[in-house]
Design a protein around this motif. Structure first.
Motif, PDB file in Angstrom:
ATOM      1  N   HIS A   1      32.285  87.388  37.949  1.00 20.21           N
ATOM      2  CA  HIS A   1      32.756  87.700  36.588  1.00 20.21           C
ATOM      3  C   HIS A   1      32.647  86.474  35.692  1.00 20.21           C
ATOM      4  N   ARG A   2      32.570  86.709  34.410  1.00 27.95           N
ATOM      5  CA  ARG A   2      32.718  85.616  33.444  1.00 27.95           C
ATOM      6  C   ARG A   2      34.163  85.652  32.965  1.00 27.95           C
ATOM      7  N   PRO A   3      34.782  84.454  32.782  1.00 27.44           N
ATOM      8  CA  PRO A   3      36.191  84.425  32.378  1.00 27.44           C
ATOM      9  C   PRO A   3      36.450  85.203  31.097  1.00 27.44           C
TER      10      PRO A   3
ATOM     11  N   CYS B   1      28.003  83.410  25.181  1.00 24.44           N
ATOM     12  CA  CYS B   1      27.830  84.850  24.925  1.00 24.44           C
ATOM     13  C   CYS B   1      26.677  85.394  25.760  1.00 24.44           C
ATOM     14  N   GLU B   2      26.826  85.358  27.054  1.00 25.08           N
ATOM     15  CA  GLU B   2      25.804  85.870  27.966  1.00 25.08           C
ATOM     16  C   GLU B   2      26.373  87.133  28.605  1.00 25.08           C
ATOM     17  N   THR B   3      25.481  88.042  28.990  1.00 27.02           N
ATOM     18  CA  THR B   3      25.981  89.311  29.519  1.00 27.02           C
ATOM     19  C   THR B   3      25.849  89.438  31.034  1.00 27.02           C
TER      20      THR B   3
ATOM     21  N   PHE C   1      21.670  83.257  43.810  1.00 31.74           N
ATOM     22  CA  PHE C   1      23.125  83.126  43.967  1.00 31.74           C
ATOM     23  C   PHE C   1      23.869  84.101  43.060  1.00 31.74           C
ATOM     24  N   LYS C   2      23.320  84.326  41.865  1.00 34.53           N
ATOM     25  CA  LYS C   2      23.968  85.282  40.949  1.00 34.53           C
ATOM     26  C   LYS C   2      23.937  86.693  41.541  1.00 34.53           C
ATOM     27  N   TRP C   3      22.807  87.044  42.152  1.00 32.82           N
ATOM     28  CA  TRP C   3      22.707  88.365  42.774  1.00 32.82           C
ATOM     29  C   TRP C   3      23.711  88.503  43.915  1.00 32.82           C
TER      30      TRP C   3
ATOM     31  N   PRO D   1      27.004  81.589  40.128  1.00 37.67           N
ATOM     32  CA  PRO D   1      27.209  80.256  39.572  1.00 37.67           C
ATOM     33  C   PRO D   1      26.561  80.135  38.198  1.00 37.67           C
ATOM     34  N   SER D   2      27.059  79.201  37.431  1.00 39.08           N
ATOM     35  CA  SER D   2      26.573  79.044  36.064  1.00 39.08           C
ATOM     36  C   SER D   2      25.142  78.501  36.032  1.00 39.08           C
ATOM     37  N   GLY D   3      24.249  79.280  35.401  1.00 37.17           N
ATOM     38  CA  GLY D   3      22.863  78.850  35.263  1.00 37.17           C
ATOM     39  C   GLY D   3      22.766  77.642  34.356  1.00 37.17           C
ATOM     40  N   HIS D   4      23.642  77.596  33.367  1.00 33.71           N
ATOM     41  CA  HIS D   4      23.624  76.475  32.435  1.00 33.71           C
ATOM     42  C   HIS D   4      24.015  75.185  33.165  1.00 33.71           C
ATOM     43  N   ALA D   5      25.066  75.266  33.997  1.00 33.98           N
ATOM     44  CA  ALA D   5      25.504  74.075  34.733  1.00 33.98           C
ATOM     45  C   ALA D   5      24.432  73.626  35.725  1.00 33.98           C
TER      46      ALA D   5
ATOM     47  N   GLY E   1      21.056  68.995  27.982  1.00 35.66           N
ATOM     48  CA  GLY E   1      20.671  69.450  29.321  1.00 35.66           C
ATOM     49  C   GLY E   1      20.222  70.897  29.372  1.00 35.66           C
ATOM     50  N   ASP E   2      20.246  71.595  28.260  1.00 36.38           N
ATOM     51  CA  ASP E   2      19.878  73.017  28.246  1.00 36.38           C
ATOM     52  C   ASP E   2      18.453  73.196  28.783  1.00 36.38           C
ATOM     53  N   SER E   3      18.298  74.130  29.721  1.00 35.75           N
ATOM     54  CA  SER E   3      16.971  74.293  30.331  1.00 35.75           C
ATOM     55  C   SER E   3      15.928  74.774  29.317  1.00 35.75           C
ATOM     56  N   ARG E   4      16.389  75.374  28.210  1.00 35.95           N
ATOM     57  CA  ARG E   4      15.453  75.766  27.143  1.00 35.95           C
ATOM     58  C   ARG E   4      14.722  74.521  26.612  1.00 35.95           C
ATOM     59  N   ASN E   5      15.508  73.452  26.376  1.00 36.85           N
ATOM     60  CA  ASN E   5      14.905  72.205  25.903  1.00 36.85           C
ATOM     61  C   ASN E   5      13.965  71.620  26.944  1.00 36.85           C
TER      62      ASN E   5
HETATM   63  O1  BG6 Z   1      24.481  81.481  33.664  1.00 35.69           O
HETATM   64  P1  BG6 Z   1      24.988  80.816  32.436  1.00 35.69           P
HETATM   65  O2  BG6 Z   1      25.910  79.661  32.716  1.00 35.69           O
HETATM   66  O3  BG6 Z   1      25.528  81.760  31.441  1.00 35.69           O
HETATM   67  O4  BG6 Z   1      23.752  80.125  31.732  1.00 35.69           O
HETATM   68  C1  BG6 Z   1      22.544  80.797  31.503  1.00 35.69           C
HETATM   69  C2  BG6 Z   1      21.853  80.210  30.294  1.00 35.69           C
HETATM   70  O5  BG6 Z   1      21.794  78.812  30.407  1.00 35.69           O
HETATM   71  C3  BG6 Z   1      21.189  78.168  29.321  1.00 35.69           C
HETATM   72  O6  BG6 Z   1      21.154  76.790  29.554  1.00 35.69           O
HETATM   73  C4  BG6 Z   1      19.791  78.668  29.133  1.00 35.69           C
HETATM   74  O7  BG6 Z   1      19.194  78.067  28.015  1.00 35.69           O
HETATM   75  C5  BG6 Z   1      19.804  80.158  28.948  1.00 35.69           C
HETATM   76  O8  BG6 Z   1      18.500  80.638  28.808  1.00 35.69           O
HETATM   77  C6  BG6 Z   1      20.485  80.815  30.126  1.00 35.69           C
HETATM   78  O9  BG6 Z   1      20.551  82.190  29.925  1.00 35.69           O
END
Ligand code: BG6
Length: 154
Positions: A78-80, A105-107, A71-73, A112-116, A33-37
């Motif tokens: 925080h990240r756990p 390992c995102e900074t 939403f992130k803005w 909300p989680s972009g990945h989710a 499900g990764d948006s990169r794919n």
């Molecule tokens: O906001 P989260 O949950 O850390 O996820 C962001 C990441 O989600 C991933 O699915 C994307 O491939 C990344 O490019 C993106 O940075």
């Protein structure tokens, strides 16, 4: 907010300890499900196979990412992984330890989680496309069967 983060930490610990046996499966599903794919593989592929699904997929991903950014803005959550180091609620350096993965390992802000959000968008489009394709195929099959049975006078 601390209440929410502390419960998030408990859920992560539960998943990392008690579902270790499912690691490969969960990791695989998460990567699918990764948006990169989505941008590199699914969109070009789907656009060749079915332009409607391809277009829907890119729009869902772009709008989903846009909402995620907004939403992130707003939430700036925080990240756990760093929250456990900064909070004062765990006394005497007893903060829990988590396992980190390349995708964690995102900074930037974590909530909300972009990945989710991205994964749910990708999964939604793929599952609805697969379902409508199957239902359409079944309809065509039942029409053919009906015609065939009618032709034989059944
Ligand atoms: O906001 P989260 O949950 O850390 O996820 C962001 C990441 O989600 C991933 O699915 C994307 O491939 C990344 O490019 C993106 O940075």
């Amino acid at each position: 907010m601390d209440f929410l983060h502390r419960n998030g930490v408990l859920i992560i610990q539960h998943l990392q300890k008690d579902y270790r046996a499912y690691y490969n499966f969960l990791h695989f599903m998460s990567n699918i499900g990764d948006s990169r794919n989505m941008f590199f593989i699914y969109f070009p592929l789907w656009f060749q196979l079915n332009q409607t699904v391809g277009t829907k997929m890119i729009w869902v991903a772009v709008i989903g990412d846009w909402f995620n950014l907004i939403f992130k803005w707003i939430l700036f959550g925080h990240r756990p992984y760093w929250w456990v180091q900064e909070t004062q609620i765990y006394p005497n350096h007893s903060s829990p330890c988590f396992e980190q993965f390349p995708t964690t390992c995102e900074t930037g802000p974590g909530s909300p989680s972009g990945h989710a959000m991205g994964s749910s968008c990708v999964w939604y489009v793929m599952v609805t496309a697969a379902l409508s394709h199957t239902i359409c195929g079944m309809d065509k099959f039942s029409i053919t069967l009906h015609r065939h049975a009618g032709g034989r006078g059944l």
